[in-house]
Design a protein around this motif. Structure first.
Motif, PDB file in Angstrom:
ATOM      1  N   TYR A 110       3.253  -2.889  -9.780  1.00 31.64           N
ATOM      2  CA  TYR A 110       2.438  -2.063 -10.697  1.00 31.64           C
ATOM      3  C   TYR A 110       2.262  -0.618 -10.239  1.00 31.64           C
ATOM      4  N   ARG A 111       2.614  -0.288  -8.992  1.00 37.53           N
ATOM      5  CA  ARG A 111       2.359   1.069  -8.507  1.00 37.53           C
ATOM      6  C   ARG A 111       3.677   1.840  -8.509  1.00 37.53           C
ATOM      7  N   ILE A 150       1.753  -7.558 -12.162  1.00 40.02           N
ATOM      8  CA  ILE A 150       0.499  -7.333 -11.438  1.00 40.02           C
ATOM      9  C   ILE A 150       0.182  -8.521 -10.530  1.00 40.02           C
ATOM     10  N   ILE A 152       0.638 -10.438  -7.556  1.00 38.32           N
ATOM     11  CA  ILE A 152       1.242  -9.910  -6.335  1.00 38.32           C
ATOM     12  C   ILE A 152       2.482 -10.694  -5.890  1.00 38.32           C
ATOM     13  N   GLY A 180       4.382  -4.656  -2.014  1.00 36.95           N
ATOM     14  CA  GLY A 180       3.564  -4.013  -0.996  1.00 36.95           C
ATOM     15  C   GLY A 180       3.486  -4.754   0.326  1.00 36.95           C
ATOM     16  N   ASP A 181       2.808  -4.127   1.273  1.00 37.37           N
ATOM     17  CA  ASP A 181       2.582  -4.734   2.585  1.00 37.37           C
ATOM     18  C   ASP A 181       1.718  -5.989   2.466  1.00 37.37           C
ATOM     19  N   GLY A 182       0.920  -6.060   1.407  1.00 29.84           N
ATOM     20  CA  GLY A 182       0.161  -7.286   1.166  1.00 29.84           C
ATOM     21  C   GLY A 182       1.066  -8.358   0.579  1.00 29.84           C
ATOM     22  N   ALA A 183       1.900  -7.964  -0.353  1.00 35.34           N
ATOM     23  CA  ALA A 183       2.758  -8.929  -1.052  1.00 35.34           C
ATOM     24  C   ALA A 183       3.727  -9.636  -0.107  1.00 35.34           C
ATOM     25  N   GLN A 186       3.094 -13.149   0.801  1.00 35.12           N
ATOM     26  CA  GLN A 186       3.169 -14.231  -0.195  1.00 35.12           C
ATOM     27  C   GLN A 186       4.351 -15.152   0.087  1.00 35.12           C
ATOM     28  N   ASN A 210       2.106   0.894   2.486  1.00 37.63           N
ATOM     29  CA  ASN A 210       1.211   2.046   2.257  1.00 37.63           C
ATOM     30  C   ASN A 210      -0.098   1.903   3.015  1.00 37.63           C
ATOM     31  N   TYR A 212      -2.377  -0.370   3.199  1.00 41.02           N
ATOM     32  CA  TYR A 212      -3.473  -1.201   2.693  1.00 41.02           C
ATOM     33  C   TYR A 212      -3.036  -2.155   1.584  1.00 41.02           C
ATOM     34  N   ALA A 213      -3.684  -3.316   1.572  1.00 41.40           N
ATOM     35  CA  ALA A 213      -3.661  -4.191   0.403  1.00 41.40           C
ATOM     36  C   ALA A 213      -5.113  -4.187  -0.105  1.00 41.40           C
ATOM     37  N   HIS A 279      -6.963   2.370  -4.625  1.00 42.15           N
ATOM     38  CA  HIS A 279      -6.108   1.207  -4.901  1.00 42.15           C
ATOM     39  C   HIS A 279      -5.871   1.115  -6.411  1.00 42.15           C
TER      40      HIS A 279
HETATM   41  C1  LIG Z   1      -1.436 -13.402  -6.782  1.00 38.96           C
HETATM   42  C2  LIG Z   1      -2.447 -12.307  -6.726  1.00 38.96           C
HETATM   43  N1  LIG Z   1      -3.446 -12.374  -5.833  1.00 38.96           N
HETATM   44  C3  LIG Z   1      -4.360 -11.377  -5.763  1.00 38.96           C
HETATM   45  C4  LIG Z   1      -4.283 -10.305  -6.616  1.00 38.96           C
HETATM   46  C5  LIG Z   1      -5.319  -9.174  -6.516  1.00 38.96           C
HETATM   47  N2  LIG Z   1      -4.671  -8.003  -5.925  1.00 38.96           N
HETATM   48  C6  LIG Z   1      -4.286  -6.974  -6.692  1.00 38.96           C
HETATM   49  S1  LIG Z   1      -3.552  -5.772  -5.804  1.00 38.96           S
HETATM   50  C7  LIG Z   1      -3.763  -6.607  -4.359  1.00 38.96           C
HETATM   51  C8  LIG Z   1      -3.296  -6.022  -3.053  1.00 38.96           C
HETATM   52  C9  LIG Z   1      -1.829  -5.807  -2.976  1.00 38.96           C
HETATM   53  O1  LIG Z   1      -1.519  -5.024  -1.862  1.00 38.96           O
HETATM   54  P1  LIG Z   1      -0.042  -4.587  -1.548  1.00 38.96           P
HETATM   55  O2  LIG Z   1       0.889  -5.718  -1.744  1.00 38.96           O
HETATM   56  O3  LIG Z   1      -0.055  -3.939  -0.219  1.00 38.96           O
HETATM   57  O4  LIG Z   1       0.312  -3.519  -2.680  1.00 38.96           O
HETATM   58  P2  LIG Z   1      -0.384  -2.112  -2.977  1.00 38.96           P
HETATM   59  O5  LIG Z   1      -1.508  -2.387  -3.932  1.00 38.96           O
HETATM   60  O6  LIG Z   1      -0.850  -1.545  -1.692  1.00 38.96           O
HETATM   61  O7  LIG Z   1       0.661  -1.281  -3.635  1.00 38.96           O
HETATM   62  C10 LIG Z   1      -4.405  -7.825  -4.598  1.00 38.96           C
HETATM   63  C11 LIG Z   1      -4.774  -8.779  -3.542  1.00 38.96           C
HETATM   64  C12 LIG Z   1      -3.234 -10.283  -7.557  1.00 38.96           C
HETATM   65  N3  LIG Z   1      -3.054  -9.259  -8.399  1.00 38.96           N
HETATM   66  N4  LIG Z   1      -2.324 -11.275  -7.580  1.00 38.96           N
END
Ligand SMILES: Cc1ncc(C[n+]2csc(CCOP(=O)(O)OP(=O)(O)O)c2C)c(N)n1
Ligand SMILES: [Mg+2]
Length: 379
Positions: A110-111, A150, A152, A180-183, A186, A210, A212-213, A279
Motif C-alpha cells: 500500500y505504500r 493492505i 500485510i 515491508g520490514d514487518g511483512a 509473515q 523503512n 518501522y512496522a 505510518h
Molecule cells: C495481516 C495483517 N496484519 C496486520 C495488519 C495491520 N498493519 C497494517 S500496516 C502494518 C505494519 C506493516 O509494516 P511493514 O511491513 O514494515 O510496512 P510499512 O508499513 O512500514 O511500509 C500492520 C501490522 C494488516 N494490515 N494486515
C-alpha cells in the motif's frame, strides 16, 4: 550477482555517521551505494542513463512527494480517506520499477505511490482509490500490474504465483513485488520465497526496510538486522541497497530483473530507507520515536541527494528545481479537480457489490439504513 565490487552502506542504526566510514560486515551479502549524502557519485557504478532519463527520475520523485503532501492536506480537511504516505522512500519506489517493461508485473504493497505513478497509474485514480472508490482500482491500460494489498505480505505469494505462471508458460515477463520490514515476518512471505526459489521464478522481491512496522522498530521485529540475509537461506541471491540512493536502486533492480528474465530465478533486494512521515494518516509517530531520530535522516533525503548530484552534472539549478516543484504541484492540483468531479459518493450503494443476495440480517440493516437516509433527506 552484481558485477560491482562491494560498496559499504550506512548502518541503519547510526544514520548520523558519515556514509562511507560506517562499514558493516555483511559477509556473503553484497551491499550497494552509489551516491553519498553529498550527492557525489562513484562513477564506476552509475547506470547508463542519458540526461533526459535522469531528469525524468528526478521529476518522478518530486511528483511522488508532491502528491503525498497534497493528499495529507486533503485528508486533514476531510477530503481523503486514510492513506499511507511514503515520504522519504521515493528513491526506493522509483528505482524498483525503473527497469520494468510495460508487460512486466508490479505487485505492490500500500505504500507505493511513486512506483505506481511510474507505472502509469493516474493521480486522480490513486486519489479515488484511497478515498474508497472502487474505480480507482482499475489497472491502467498497457501494464500488467495488480492493485496494492493492505493485508500485510498477502501480495507476495500472489506475485510469486504470477511469476511461476510466467515461467510455466515460457513467457519473458518479470514480476517485482514490494513489502515491508514487518511483512517479512509473515509466514506466507517466507513460503513465497521458497516456492520462488525452487521453481526459479522470474521475480524480484523488494523488502523496503523503512525502520518501522507502524510503531514496531525494525530491531525488535527481527534479530537479524540485515533483512537481505533471509535470501541465501532460501537459495535466493540477495543484496542490501541504500534505498535512499536512486541510482543504487536502479542498478540493483536492473541486475535482478535481467537475471529473472534470463531464467536465473528470484533475487531479494533489501532497500534500506526510512519512513520520514506517518505510518498512515491515523498514526502519530511522536508517540514512539523522537524528532531527533527523524532529523538524523534528513541529510539522506533521497530527493535532495539526487538533486545535488544533478546540480553537480549541470543538469539542475535552483531555478529549475523550483520550476519542477511548481509543475508537479500544478499536475497534482489538476488531477485533484478531475478527482473531485468523479468522487461523488452514492450512500445508497453501501450494501451493494458484496453479496449476490443479502443475508436476512443485512437485509434488515439495509432497510433501516435506507429509511434513515430518507428521514435525513439524503439522496
Ligand atoms: C495481516 C495483517 N496484519 C496486520 C495488519 C495491520 N498493519 C497494517 S500496516 C502494518 C505494519 C506493516 O509494516 P511493514 O511491513 O514494515 O510496512 P510499512 O508499513 O512500514 O511500509 C500492520 C501490522 C494488516 N494490515 N494486515
Ligand atoms: Mg516498515
Amino acid at each position: 550477482m552484481t558485477t560491482a565490487p562491494k560498496q559499504p552502506i550506512t548502518d541503519v542504526a547510526s544514520p548520523d555517521t558519515p556514509v562511507r566510514k560506517n562499514l558493516i560486515d555483511l559477509g556473503d551479502i553484497e551491499s550497494l551505494q552509489i551516491l553519498d549524502t553529498d550527492g557525489v557519485a562513484d562513477e564506476a557504478f552509475v547506470p547508463r542513463l542519458d540526461d533526459e532519463a535522469l531528469l525524468r527520475v528526478h521529476r518522478a520523485m518530486v511528483l511522488t512527494r508532491t502528491l503525498d503532501i497534497r493528499m495529507l492536506n486533503m485528508q486533514r480537511q476531510g477530503e481523503m480517506g486514510t492513506f499511507a504516505p511514503g515520504i522519504g522512500q521515493e528513491a526506493t519506489q522509483i528505482g524498483q520499477v525503473h527497469p520494468l517493461r510495460s508487460r512486466d508485473w508490479f505487485v505492490p504493497s500500500y505504500r507505493s505511490f511513486g512506483a505506481q505513478l511510474w507505472r502509469g497509474w493516474t493521480i486522480e485514480g490513486l486519489m479515488l482509490l484511497w478515498d474508497g472508490f472502487f474505480e480507482g482500482f482499475e489497472v491502467p491500460a498497457g501494464v500488467n500490474d495488480l492493485p496494492f494489498s493492505i493485508v500485510i505480505g498477502s501480495q507476495v505469494p500472489v506475485a510469486t504465483g504470477v511469476a511461476m505462471g510466467i515461467r510455466q508458460r515460457r513467457e519473458k515477463h518479470v514480476v517485482v513485488t514490494n513489502f515491508g520490514d514487518g511483512a517479512i515476518s509473515q509466514g506466507a512471505v517466507n513460503e513465497a520465497f521458497n516456492f520462488a526459489a525452487v521453481y526459479k521464478s522470474p521475480i524480484v522481491f523488494v523488502v523496503e526496510n523503512n525502520g518501522y512496522a507502524i510503531s514496531m522498530p525494525a530491531e525488535k521485529q527481527a534479530a537479524t538486522k540485515e533483512l537481505a540475509r533471509r535470501g541465501p537461506g532460501f537459495g535466493i541471491p540477495a543484496i542490501r541497497v541504500d534505498g535512499n540512493d536512486v541510482l543504487a536502486m536502479i542498478v540493483a533492480t536492473t541486475e535482478a530483473v535481467d537475471r529473472a528474465r534470463a531464467g536465473e530465478g528470484p533475487t531479494l533486494i533489501e532497500a534500506v530507507t526510512y519512513r520520514m512521515g506517518l505510518h498512515t494518516t491515523a498514526d502519530d509517530p511522536k508517540v514512539y520515536r523522537s524528532d531527533d531520530e527523524v532529523d538524523t535522516w534528513k541529510p539522506r533525503d533521497p530527493i535532495t541527494r539526487f538533486e545535488k548530484y544533478l546540480i553537480g552534472k549541470g543538469l539542475l539549478d535552483e531555478n529549475r528545481i523550483q520550476r519542477t516543484g511548481e509543475e508537479c504541484e500544478q499536475e497534482v492540483l489538476n488531477a485533484r479537480e478531475r478527482f473531485r468531479e468523479r468522487a461523488v459518493a452514492n450512500p445508497r450503494e453501501v450494501f451493494e457489490y458484496i453479496y449476490d443476495s443479502l443475508p436476512p440480517a443485512l437485509q434488515q440493516q439495509k432497510r433501516e439504513y435506507l429509511a434513515r437516509l430518507d428521514r435525513k433527506g439524503v439522496r
